[in-house]
Enzyme design. Sequence first.
Site, mmCIF file in Angstrom:
data_model
loop_
_atom_site.group_PDB
_atom_site.id
_atom_site.type_symbol
_atom_site.label_atom_id
_atom_site.label_comp_id
_atom_site.label_asym_id
_atom_site.label_seq_id
_atom_site.Cartn_x
_atom_site.Cartn_y
_atom_site.Cartn_z
ATOM 1 N N GLU A 183 0.844 -1.199 0.000
ATOM 2 C CA GLU A 183 0.000 0.000 0.000
ATOM 3 C C GLU A 183 0.881 1.251 0.000
ATOM 4 O O GLU A 183 1.889 1.307 0.708
ATOM 5 C CB GLU A 183 -0.849 -0.032 1.288
ATOM 6 C CG GLU A 183 -1.805 1.131 1.461
ATOM 7 C CD GLU A 183 -2.628 1.011 2.753
ATOM 8 O OE1 GLU A 183 -2.296 0.176 3.619
ATOM 9 O OE2 GLU A 183 -3.615 1.759 2.896
ATOM 10 N N LYS A 185 -9.059 2.279 -2.394
ATOM 11 C CA LYS A 185 -9.448 1.592 -1.149
ATOM 12 C C LYS A 185 -10.899 1.908 -0.777
ATOM 13 O O LYS A 185 -11.295 3.081 -0.747
ATOM 14 C CB LYS A 185 -8.503 2.095 -0.052
ATOM 15 C CG LYS A 185 -8.510 1.349 1.254
ATOM 16 C CD LYS A 185 -7.423 1.983 2.148
ATOM 17 C CE LYS A 185 -7.137 1.251 3.423
ATOM 18 N NZ LYS A 185 -5.986 1.875 4.145
ATOM 19 N N CYS A 221 -5.414 -3.222 2.077
ATOM 20 C CA CYS A 221 -5.339 -3.288 3.547
ATOM 21 C C CYS A 221 -6.681 -3.460 4.265
ATOM 22 O O CYS A 221 -7.220 -4.558 4.319
ATOM 23 C CB CYS A 221 -4.580 -2.062 4.048
ATOM 24 S SG CYS A 221 -3.927 -2.243 5.722
#
Lengths: 613, 613
Positions: free
Chosen positions: B78, B151, B187
């Site tokens: 990330e 994300k 994540c």
Amino acid sequence: MIRATHLPTARPTYPAARLVSIERRRRGRRYADVVPQIRLALAQVDPTVGDIAGNADMVVAWTRHAAERGAHLIAFPEMMLTGYPIEDLALRPSFVEASAAAVETLATRLAFEGLGELAVIVGYLDRPTGRLPADAAAFLYRGAVVARYAKHHLPNYGVFDEYRYFSRGDRLAVVRHLGVDIAMTVCEDLWQDGGPITAAKHATVGLVVNINGSPYERGKHGVRLQLAQRRADEAGAALAYVNMVGGQDELVFDGDSLVVSTTGAVLARAPQFDEGLVVVDLGLPQASDDRVGTVDVSDGTHMAVERIDLRTAPIPAYDAAAAGIAERLAPEAEVYSALVVATRDYVRKNGFRSVVLGLSGGIDSAVVATIAADAIGAAAVNTVALPSRWSSEHSLSDAAELARRQGITHSVVPIADIVDAFEKQLELHGLAAENLQARVRGTILMGLSNEHGHLVLTTGNKSELATGYSTLYGDSAGGFAPIKDVPKSLVWKLARWRNAQATLRGAEPPIPQSSIDKPPSAELRPGQLDSDSLPDYTELDRILDGYVERDLSRDDLVKAGHDRALVDKVVRLVDLAEYKRRQYPPGPKITARNFGRDRRLPITNRWREPRPE
Amino acid sequence: MIRATHLPTARPTYPAARLVSIERRRRGRRYADVVPQIRLALAQVDPTVGDIAGNADMVVAWTRHAAERGAHLIAFPEMMLTGYPIEDLALRPSFVEASAAAVETLATRLAFEGLGELAVIVGYLDRPTGRLPADAAAFLYRGAVVARYAKHHLPNYGVFDEYRYFSRGDRLAVVRHLGVDIAMTVCEDLWQDGGPITAAKHATVGLVVNINGSPYERGKHGVRLQLAQRRADEAGAALAYVNMVGGQDELVFDGDSLVVSTTGAVLARAPQFDEGLVVVDLGLPQASDDRVGTVDVSDGTHMAVERIDLRTAPIPAYDAAAAGIAERLAPEAEVYSALVVATRDYVRKNGFRSVVLGLSGGIDSAVVATIAADAIGAAAVNTVALPSRWSSEHSLSDAAELARRQGITHSVVPIADIVDAFEKQLELHGLAAENLQARVRGTILMGLSNEHGHLVLTTGNKSELATGYSTLYGDSAGGFAPIKDVPKSLVWKLARWRNAQATLRGAEPPIPQSSIDKPPSAELRPGQLDSDSLPDYTELDRILDGYVERDLSRDDLVKAGHDRALVDKVVRLVDLAEYKRRQYPPGPKITARNFGRDRRLPITNRWREPRPE
């Protein structure tokens, strides 16, 4: 106008107002036959974070005060019972429970003390509905919590982290009292479009009460008034805005409570920074709408309208008189008031009775000493001159003169022998030797603090903090830094303004003119001047404002007319000083972006602004 | 097992694995005729915040490394291009633009350097779609960014503030490459229910790649593996998890990159805390689903499925061999590794070449010196004994002995004369006199830092920081505090573990046994022991764990069997020390809640835990 340094000893009531204007509802709604009357009180007060019992006492005392003035409804600020902001206390179950229980107890107690007929709107922390607790408003009447509202719009920018703490509310509580439909909203509900304002319009309420913990920044009052006017128009209702006053760590609340009519007329406005009660009579439309249900509130969500009827008879309207509208403070007065209030509250709320600071004879420490004396009285301020072998005569005499003018206890502790003792053990050169002197001073001030219980005030300004022009554990040592967010050029303006205020009152100016006029120097080596290391402060502060407060790139700054090499130098200084800022004491935010929770940068950070050719 | 103190000099590749298992798709989907093959590389690397150019170089170097090993696809962590977390850099337009532009340049450069056929998934900061930028993943192939994913789930608790920084993504990009449908996730997308995992299931992808900046805490690897297994099951796809390693201010990343099959079998797992490449061959279902459209992703939102077909022919499956699965570290080894990596990276990434610390002969400074020597080599570590009139003989000899054993440069600077020089100017008693000694030591260390460019390491532990058992600007002075989040009882365990490791290797234990065995003392007055002011550390650490890390109330703690008066004392000490913690240097988080961004309490705070009768 309220004097900036005025500290209320009694509880002032701003001029009690009679009904100002009876405005017919717009937007094609039908007019009511009776125009009811509500005497509204706004309690612009100063709660303390964590002191639930003390804050509840404060609610009772001010409610009694409002009852004596015949009010029908009193509104207290956001999170009145807990103080604001409570940060991670919101995540502690024992604290949430204490606040939620306290609001029930408060309702009972108000009735027990004969205040049950006065409706009270009060902010508190409510038990979780979702994963997190709520930033809530309760409507108390006749011994019970008759309605609750959880803040819908949660701010999560700048100094705010409310997504961390609160679940969003999705119900608008509309309370019918004395013939008027009243909607409760909380702070950010005004600052974002849609949401409860839209629901309030749908519910055709007569009055929106907005309770706030809205921190001060320079000139915010103008934006705030416009916003209140816009939301009153959108809601089609009068809007009452109540904000807290006082300091809480890095934030200071300026009050500025106000009431606007549906058409945006200012019906009442409280002075900034002072505790007090706004009392205003409002003629408001007779409630007649009984719709409940779920409303699309134009922000991508829905809210349910919930109605609570207290079954109290309307009071017919009577004639109006002009309400009290306090003047806003002039720019320097406003900032100076914020610093005084923040310093006073940090000292008081943390249980200190006195402060100590180093007095160099320069402008920064002179202004901090004056703020301290205005905040807690000269008798509680202790200043120390800490001359080194490089200190000039005028440093000592200017420091002593300031203390004399203000009646501050002043002492002199020479540092040369101590510095010598260090230098016998350590060979230090250049900057290391300069920093040593600053750290000896910091150690002496901390020693006096530990010995006598004084809070050490740190005297650094924002321009220094930005560029790292300070010594870690030296001049940056201390518990509170009153001018941490004040650029150097504004420090001078505040000094001149404060002296002029004294002259206007026929008093001696508190700050010696030579402290204002002399070229700034850290006096850590012979003949040193700030201008050896830093550009002219006016120019520096303009670059800092662009880079720090407005996120301008290096290129933007050059295009704005600043010298290319100077911009590079300043940007680099700012970037490299993050580690110093991280260990700096707290100080009051007065600008749009302070160093602290407003600006959060990594220490380990290799980003350097691009330098396009 | 990887040694805790091992610092890789070359770029290790974990055992190259062949295809492990060809799993038939479950949940009633049809089986493909061909089972394609993908050699997947996970780059478990250590980017630096803000160093976009350096991080891009790192991507190119590791991509070349993976190409040499025949990989078809490589995934980086990330925010690889920017480092993580970038905090308010996300709000700086020039930074967002630099990152977004860099990912385009990177795609071109990879092709130019002959690496265009190796598909690359890389994290970066993308331009805003809404109000804020995106924490994004890009899929690079043949010189172009062929797909982007923002994300979806943003963490906003603990150390995370991602609602402040990022807009949430609502599109799942599914890239068809070599016959396999590959979904990118970032994540937190694993840590919350629904969202892109649900969309990936709907899109019947063969592989979910999850890129991470997931900070270490004790024992997190167990939770992480279970989570990866659960999400693989939910997605009905193999799942590859790649995490960064290294330190960034208060966070340290432990890597622990892994690949699990649809049924949860662990196909590959990287060692913790070390940079390296995981290479694994995967046999995955032939892509055949072409549905696009909007999916209800079971978290109250919808996501659009977007398909990108690279038109590359499937590679048929071949036989499998066992993948490399590194053992997890034992508890003390894991914590010690975290501290070493965090210290190494803070020093290195901030441009320091050496450190200095005060060596008291006690356990805390002994462990910090040993961590420093393991992190950057003994030659770069400087220790100083700073004896006062109250220091015992064994303090000096234990300090010298530790330095001798490790080959650390050691010196002695007596402080008595300097303390005398202060006391000639100031009359200080009790605590004020004790604090003076600590501040003289802090000033000496900072002087050495300024003179020689060493970073000062602070030696305080979590138990001290919690209870305020330290002197502001004294023993708390410094730039980095390696054991800031380590409770005292764990400090002893780490010392014993480190010595035992040395013994196992036939080396001399680095820490003198007497430093471990002696009763702890600050030696600020004659015969002083920590136990004069604090309870037994084992008991103290249990109470602190409950109050600080688990938010237990005073009542919960008493019910858990702790002495009532002791609980009151500890809770009060913790509450009152907030101002000291605010000015403490950063240090690595290793527990579920560190003092720092994990626990944010007001300084001005009158809340005291209720004491029910």
